[in-house]
Design a protein around this motif. Structure first.
Motif, PDB file in Angstrom:
ATOM      1  N   GLU A  15     -19.304 -29.919  41.197  1.00  0.00           N
ATOM      2  CA  GLU A  15     -20.728 -29.924  40.841  1.00  0.00           C
ATOM      3  C   GLU A  15     -21.088 -31.102  39.947  1.00  0.00           C
ATOM      4  OE1 GLU A  15     -21.117 -26.152  38.976  1.00  0.00           O
ATOM      5  OE2 GLU A  15     -20.817 -25.016  40.839  1.00  0.00           O
ATOM      6  N   ARG A  16     -20.098 -31.935  39.600  1.00  0.00           N
ATOM      7  CA  ARG A  16     -20.265 -33.107  38.744  1.00  0.00           C
ATOM      8  C   ARG A  16     -20.818 -32.720  37.370  1.00  0.00           C
ATOM      9  NH1 ARG A  16     -18.515 -37.384  41.804  1.00  0.00           N
ATOM     10  NH2 ARG A  16     -17.866 -37.956  39.709  1.00  0.00           N
ATOM     11  N   ARG A  17     -20.252 -31.648  36.809  1.00  0.00           N
ATOM     12  CA  ARG A  17     -20.624 -31.205  35.469  1.00  0.00           C
ATOM     13  C   ARG A  17     -19.584 -31.669  34.465  1.00  0.00           C
ATOM     14  NH1 ARG A  17     -24.852 -27.802  35.537  1.00  0.00           N
ATOM     15  NH2 ARG A  17     -25.391 -26.910  37.570  1.00  0.00           N
ATOM     16  N   LEU A  18     -20.008 -31.915  33.231  1.00  0.00           N
ATOM     17  CA  LEU A  18     -19.085 -32.288  32.168  1.00  0.00           C
ATOM     18  C   LEU A  18     -18.345 -31.030  31.718  1.00  0.00           C
ATOM     19  CD1 LEU A  18     -21.295 -34.705  30.013  1.00  0.00           C
ATOM     20  CD2 LEU A  18     -19.663 -35.293  31.802  1.00  0.00           C
ATOM     21  N   GLN A  19     -17.070 -30.949  32.019  1.00  0.00           N
ATOM     22  CA  GLN A  19     -16.312 -29.748  31.665  1.00  0.00           C
ATOM     23  C   GLN A  19     -15.927 -29.736  30.199  1.00  0.00           C
ATOM     24  OE1 GLN A  19     -13.620 -28.266  35.229  1.00  0.00           O
ATOM     25  NE2 GLN A  19     -13.368 -30.444  34.909  1.00  0.00           N
ATOM     26  N   GLY A  20     -15.473 -30.891  29.711  1.00  0.00           N
ATOM     27  CA  GLY A  20     -14.992 -30.922  28.346  1.00  0.00           C
ATOM     28  C   GLY A  20     -13.910 -29.884  28.138  1.00  0.00           C
ATOM     29  N   GLN A  21     -14.098 -29.026  27.147  1.00  0.00           N
ATOM     30  CA  GLN A  21     -13.090 -28.028  26.820  1.00  0.00           C
ATOM     31  C   GLN A  21     -13.451 -26.630  27.332  1.00  0.00           C
ATOM     32  OE1 GLN A  21     -11.941 -28.376  22.688  1.00  0.00           O
ATOM     33  NE2 GLN A  21     -11.495 -30.552  22.880  1.00  0.00           N
ATOM     34  N   ILE A  22     -14.421 -26.553  28.254  1.00  0.00           N
ATOM     35  CA  ILE A  22     -14.685 -25.292  28.933  1.00  0.00           C
ATOM     36  C   ILE A  22     -13.456 -24.947  29.772  1.00  0.00           C
ATOM     37  CG2 ILE A  22     -16.091 -24.157  30.702  1.00  0.00           C
ATOM     38  CD1 ILE A  22     -18.437 -25.882  29.842  1.00  0.00           C
ATOM     39  N   ASP A  23     -13.044 -23.689  29.742  1.00  0.00           N
ATOM     40  CA  ASP A  23     -11.819 -23.289  30.442  1.00  0.00           C
ATOM     41  C   ASP A  23     -12.174 -22.749  31.822  1.00  0.00           C
ATOM     42  OD1 ASP A  23      -9.123 -23.059  30.697  1.00  0.00           O
ATOM     43  OD2 ASP A  23      -8.872 -21.392  29.310  1.00  0.00           O
ATOM     44  N   VAL A  24     -11.881 -23.522  32.850  1.00  0.00           N
ATOM     45  CA  VAL A  24     -12.139 -23.116  34.232  1.00  0.00           C
ATOM     46  C   VAL A  24     -10.880 -23.383  35.061  1.00  0.00           C
ATOM     47  CG1 VAL A  24     -14.629 -23.446  34.166  1.00  0.00           C
ATOM     48  CG2 VAL A  24     -13.147 -25.376  34.721  1.00  0.00           C
ATOM     49  N   PRO A  25     -10.648 -22.583  36.101  1.00  0.00           N
ATOM     50  CA  PRO A  25      -9.457 -22.783  36.933  1.00  0.00           C
ATOM     51  C   PRO A  25      -9.685 -23.849  38.001  1.00  0.00           C
ATOM     52  CG  PRO A  25     -10.662 -20.897  37.740  1.00  0.00           C
ATOM     53  CD  PRO A  25     -11.412 -21.386  36.505  1.00  0.00           C
ATOM     54  N   LEU A  26      -8.623 -24.228  38.653  1.00  0.00           N
ATOM     55  CA  LEU A  26      -8.722 -25.082  39.825  1.00  0.00           C
ATOM     56  C   LEU A  26      -9.439 -24.333  40.939  1.00  0.00           C
ATOM     57  CD1 LEU A  26      -5.038 -26.408  40.007  1.00  0.00           C
ATOM     58  CD2 LEU A  26      -6.993 -27.508  38.872  1.00  0.00           C
ATOM     59  N   ASP A  27     -10.151 -25.076  41.784  1.00  0.00           N
ATOM     60  CA  ASP A  27     -10.672 -24.449  42.997  1.00  0.00           C
ATOM     61  C   ASP A  27      -9.625 -24.624  44.102  1.00  0.00           C
ATOM     62  OD1 ASP A  27     -10.933 -27.067  43.917  1.00  0.00           O
ATOM     63  OD2 ASP A  27     -13.119 -27.011  44.088  1.00  0.00           O
ATOM     64  N   ILE A  28      -9.931 -24.185  45.310  1.00  0.00           N
ATOM     65  CA  ILE A  28      -8.947 -24.196  46.379  1.00  0.00           C
ATOM     66  C   ILE A  28      -8.474 -25.612  46.709  1.00  0.00           C
ATOM     67  CG2 ILE A  28     -10.717 -24.217  48.186  1.00  0.00           C
ATOM     68  CD1 ILE A  28      -8.835 -22.471  49.881  1.00  0.00           C
ATOM     69  N   ILE A  29      -9.387 -26.582  46.633  1.00  0.00           N
ATOM     70  CA  ILE A  29      -9.007 -27.975  46.908  1.00  0.00           C
ATOM     71  C   ILE A  29      -8.167 -28.517  45.753  1.00  0.00           C
ATOM     72  CG2 ILE A  29      -9.836 -30.297  47.413  1.00  0.00           C
ATOM     73  CD1 ILE A  29     -10.344 -28.174  49.609  1.00  0.00           C
ATOM     74  N   GLY A  30      -8.501 -28.119  44.535  1.00  0.00           N
ATOM     75  CA  GLY A  30      -7.705 -28.540  43.389  1.00  0.00           C
ATOM     76  C   GLY A  30      -6.276 -28.035  43.471  1.00  0.00           C
ATOM     77  N   GLN A  31      -6.104 -26.786  43.929  1.00  0.00           N
ATOM     78  CA  GLN A  31      -4.750 -26.255  44.090  1.00  0.00           C
ATOM     79  C   GLN A  31      -3.990 -27.036  45.158  1.00  0.00           C
ATOM     80  OE1 GLN A  31      -3.328 -23.531  42.151  1.00  0.00           O
ATOM     81  NE2 GLN A  31      -1.591 -24.663  43.011  1.00  0.00           N
TER      82      GLN A  31
END
Length: 275
Positions: free
Chosen positions: A18-34
């Motif tokens: 989504e082209r959002r600034l994640q910074g230190q927000i804790d989110v998992p990998l998506d299916i493509i990231g895995q």
């Protein structure tokens, strides 16, 4: 003593897409990231296979034991006598979950432990975390343009400066080097972290002005960089050996979007930032 440092960026997340600034927000990998980290983890595990041998030599209980009916027993001395046993590898990761997933995609293949370190977290983006660049531009146009010009407009919103990120990262790396300075043999340090952190840390270790490090582009998801550490009479010398490298498959596929069979019909396509 540590002579080789590999810095691996985490794989893609839904917020990356989504082209959002994640910074230190804790989110998992998506299916493509895995998918990305599985390929990068395998490629790096092939390159550093010696680390599995070294780890078994140091921890004989990890060597699979055949049944008593087997003609011969497993021979730990083969591992202890192998040249690989003289070198070690340490894996450290940001404690944010996307980095942990990435670290284990590599370390689990070789049977290595993963040590978590909050100093390896991504740059903190303050009240901008979770926002897209378009949203920031709409609300704070002058600060946004100042940020893009590397003039510090983002600092008014609680964003960690590039220099602070680089110093935080460089000190973490130096602390690992100090810990291992008197240990026998050579050690490779595998660091799993985040894009802005890696670029700022490399620039700082090389003695570059982080805000003027235009020669270092951004890191792609699940790509790595490698530095060598040389010791001399005049002190340590850092060398950038590889930057923003990935597995061979990334040269032949749409790395950012992954294979068609993993993309659901409603999944948007990743697109580069224009301008």
């Amino acid at each position: 003593m540590i002579t080789d440092i590999v810095m691996l960026r985490h794989g893609r997340t839904s917020m990356n897409l989504e082209r959002r600034l994640q910074g230190q927000i804790d989110v998992p990998l998506d299916i493509i990231g895995q998918w990305q980290v599985d390929h990068s983890g395998l490629a790096l595990a092939q390159r550093y296979y010696w680390a599995k041998v070294s780890n078994i030599a140091a921890h004989p209980d990890l060597l699979p034991t055949p049944p008593v009916s087997a003609v011969r027993a497993a021979d730990i001395e083969e591992y202890r006598k192998a040249p690989a046993a003289a070198r070690t590898m340490r894996v450290v990761s940001s404690d944010l979950f996307r980095a942990q997933q990435t670290a284990h995609a590599f370390a689990d293949i070789l049977g290595l432990d993963v040590r978590l370190d909050p100093r390896l977290r991504e740059r903190a983006f303050g009240e901008w975390e979770g926002m897209t660049r378009a949203e920031i531009l709409e609300r704070w146009p002058e600060d946004f343009r100042s940020w893009k010009r590397h003039e510090g407009g983002e600092l008014a919103h609680g964003v960690e400066s590039r220099r602070e990120v680089g110093e935080r990262g460089a000190e973490a790396i130096r602390s690992y080097v100090r810990e291992a300075r008197d240990e026998p043999g050579e050690e490779t340090l595998m660091v799993v972290s985040h894009g802005s952190w890696i670029v700022a840390t490399i620039a700082t270790l090389l003695g570059m002005d982080v805000d003027e490090a235009n020669g270092l582009d951004g890191m792609r998801n699940a790509f790595w960089s490698r530095m060598a550490l040389e010791r001399g009479a005049d002190g340590d010398r850092w060398l950038l050996v590889e930057f923003n490298r990935g597995p061979q498959i990334a040269e032949f596929v749409d790395w950012e979007n992954g294979p068609q069979e993993l993309r659901s019909p409603d999944m948007p396509m990743w697109k580069p930032i224009a301008g």
